[in-house]
Design a protein around this motif. Structure first.
Motif, PDB file in Angstrom:
ATOM      1  N   ARG A  69      46.545  13.904 -37.486  1.00 32.71           N
ATOM      2  CA  ARG A  69      46.890  14.623 -36.251  1.00 32.71           C
ATOM      3  C   ARG A  69      48.294  14.265 -35.775  1.00 32.71           C
ATOM      4  O   ARG A  69      49.010  15.129 -35.254  1.00 32.71           O
ATOM      5  N   ASP A  72      50.504  16.234 -37.968  1.00 35.55           N
ATOM      6  CA  ASP A  72      50.415  17.656 -37.654  1.00 35.55           C
ATOM      7  C   ASP A  72      51.391  18.014 -36.542  1.00 35.55           C
ATOM      8  O   ASP A  72      52.079  19.044 -36.599  1.00 35.55           O
ATOM      9  N   GLU A  73      51.482  17.153 -35.537  1.00 35.68           N
ATOM     10  CA  GLU A  73      52.429  17.395 -34.448  1.00 35.68           C
ATOM     11  C   GLU A  73      53.866  17.315 -34.959  1.00 35.68           C
ATOM     12  O   GLU A  73      54.730  18.106 -34.570  1.00 35.68           O
ATOM     13  N   ARG A  75      54.827  17.928 -38.017  1.00 33.45           N
ATOM     14  CA  ARG A  75      55.077  19.106 -38.859  1.00 33.45           C
ATOM     15  C   ARG A  75      55.490  20.306 -38.015  1.00 33.45           C
ATOM     16  O   ARG A  75      56.327  21.102 -38.431  1.00 33.45           O
ATOM     17  N   GLU A  76      54.906  20.431 -36.830  1.00 33.82           N
ATOM     18  CA  GLU A  76      55.274  21.538 -35.960  1.00 33.82           C
ATOM     19  C   GLU A  76      56.753  21.464 -35.575  1.00 33.82           C
ATOM     20  O   GLU A  76      57.434  22.483 -35.491  1.00 33.82           O
ATOM     21  N   SER A  77      57.251  20.246 -35.360  1.00 28.75           N
ATOM     22  CA  SER A  77      58.670  20.066 -35.035  1.00 28.75           C
ATOM     23  C   SER A  77      59.541  20.517 -36.200  1.00 28.75           C
ATOM     24  O   SER A  77      60.561  21.192 -36.016  1.00 28.75           O
ATOM     25  N   LEU A  79      58.636  22.603 -38.630  1.00 30.20           N
ATOM     26  CA  LEU A  79      58.481  24.039 -38.850  1.00 30.20           C
ATOM     27  C   LEU A  79      59.332  24.839 -37.870  1.00 30.20           C
ATOM     28  O   LEU A  79      59.917  25.859 -38.229  1.00 30.20           O
ATOM     29  N   THR A  80      59.409  24.363 -36.623  1.00 31.89           N
ATOM     30  CA  THR A  80      60.256  25.025 -35.626  1.00 31.89           C
ATOM     31  C   THR A  80      61.704  25.017 -36.093  1.00 31.89           C
ATOM     32  O   THR A  80      62.420  26.018 -35.973  1.00 31.89           O
ATOM     33  N   ARG A  83      62.214  27.442 -39.109  1.00 25.35           N
ATOM     34  CA  ARG A  83      62.241  28.865 -38.750  1.00 25.35           C
ATOM     35  C   ARG A  83      63.649  29.329 -38.370  1.00 25.35           C
ATOM     36  O   ARG A  83      63.943  30.523 -38.385  1.00 25.35           O
ATOM     37  N   ASP A 132      51.439  20.266 -47.038  1.00 22.08           N
ATOM     38  CA  ASP A 132      52.647  20.383 -46.237  1.00 22.08           C
ATOM     39  C   ASP A 132      53.849  20.714 -47.125  1.00 22.08           C
ATOM     40  O   ASP A 132      54.609  21.645 -46.859  1.00 22.08           O
TER      41      ASP A 132
END
Length: 209
Positions: A69, A72-73, A75-77, A79-80, A83, A132
């Motif tokens: 977890r 996961d947080e 990874r969001e950084s 991925l942002t 993008r 990932d």
């Protein structure tokens, strides 16, 4: 039995979120202090976080679940950031992208080191880590194929092999760089990694031997 009110439900949800955050921040703090993930017990996390064993297992399946977890947080950084990545923007833009990637990796070095460690013996973490990188590999492959279709990347490039090499090799290179460099060489490392990606794949001269 009285029905649970919306206010009670919201209060419970807030308490649960706070408990999860407390446990996750505790593990990250222990990892950032230099402790190996394998040497941190659930009991140690409980004591440091100030939660009971029952409370812990009400929110997490295991110690590895906490780590996943956390990742996961993170990874969001990433991925942002990904993008915003434009593969046609040139080597200098690539370099700035990698500088930001390295910055995020440095800020979460303890967690990422733990993930690489645990991935070798914990299937849950290993599957997460592999998925990932596979996701990023697929994204790079799509951009290489798109650039080939546009005629910007040479047709003789094997896009599947190239994306695999630069993504998986790049991840290992970044991890090693962070371990051996104090941060003063980040810009140079990002520039060289960017040029290897750009001139080795995206803008490789056609017919290069």
């Amino acid at each position: 039995m009285r029905p649970v009110t919306r206010r009670q439900a919201d209060h419970h949800a807030a308490r649960s979120a706070a408990t999860r955050a407390q446990v996750m921040s505790t593990l990250e703090r222990l990892l950032d202090s230099g402790e190996a993930f394998s040497e941190i017990s659930v009991q140690r996390i409980l004591e440091e976080a100030g939660v009971s064993r029952a409370t812990f297992y009400a929110h997490f399946h295991s110690k590895s679940d906490v780590l996943v977890r956390l990742t996961d947080e993170l990874r969001e950084s990433l991925l942002t950031l990904a993008r915003q990545w434009d593969p046609g923007a040139g080597a200098d833009r690539f370099a700035r992208f990698f500088e930001e990637v390295i910055k995020i990796h440095r800020a979460h070095q303890g967690v990422l080191t733990a993930v690489r460690e645990a991935a070798s013996y914990d299937s849950a973490v290993g599957d997460f880590y592999t998925a990932d990188l596979e996701g990023f590999d697929e994204a790079v492959l799509r951009t290489l194929l798109s650039e080939q279709a546009a005629g910007s990347t040479p047709a003789d490039l094997d896009a599947v092999a190239a994306s695999r090499i630069i993504v998986w090799g790049g991840a290992q290179a970044i991890a090693h760089h962070i371990r051996v460099d104090d941060g003063s060489g980040d810009a140079v490392f990002a520039r060289e990694l960017a040029r290897i990606w750009w001139y080795g794949a995206y803008r490789r001269p056609a017919g290069a031997q």
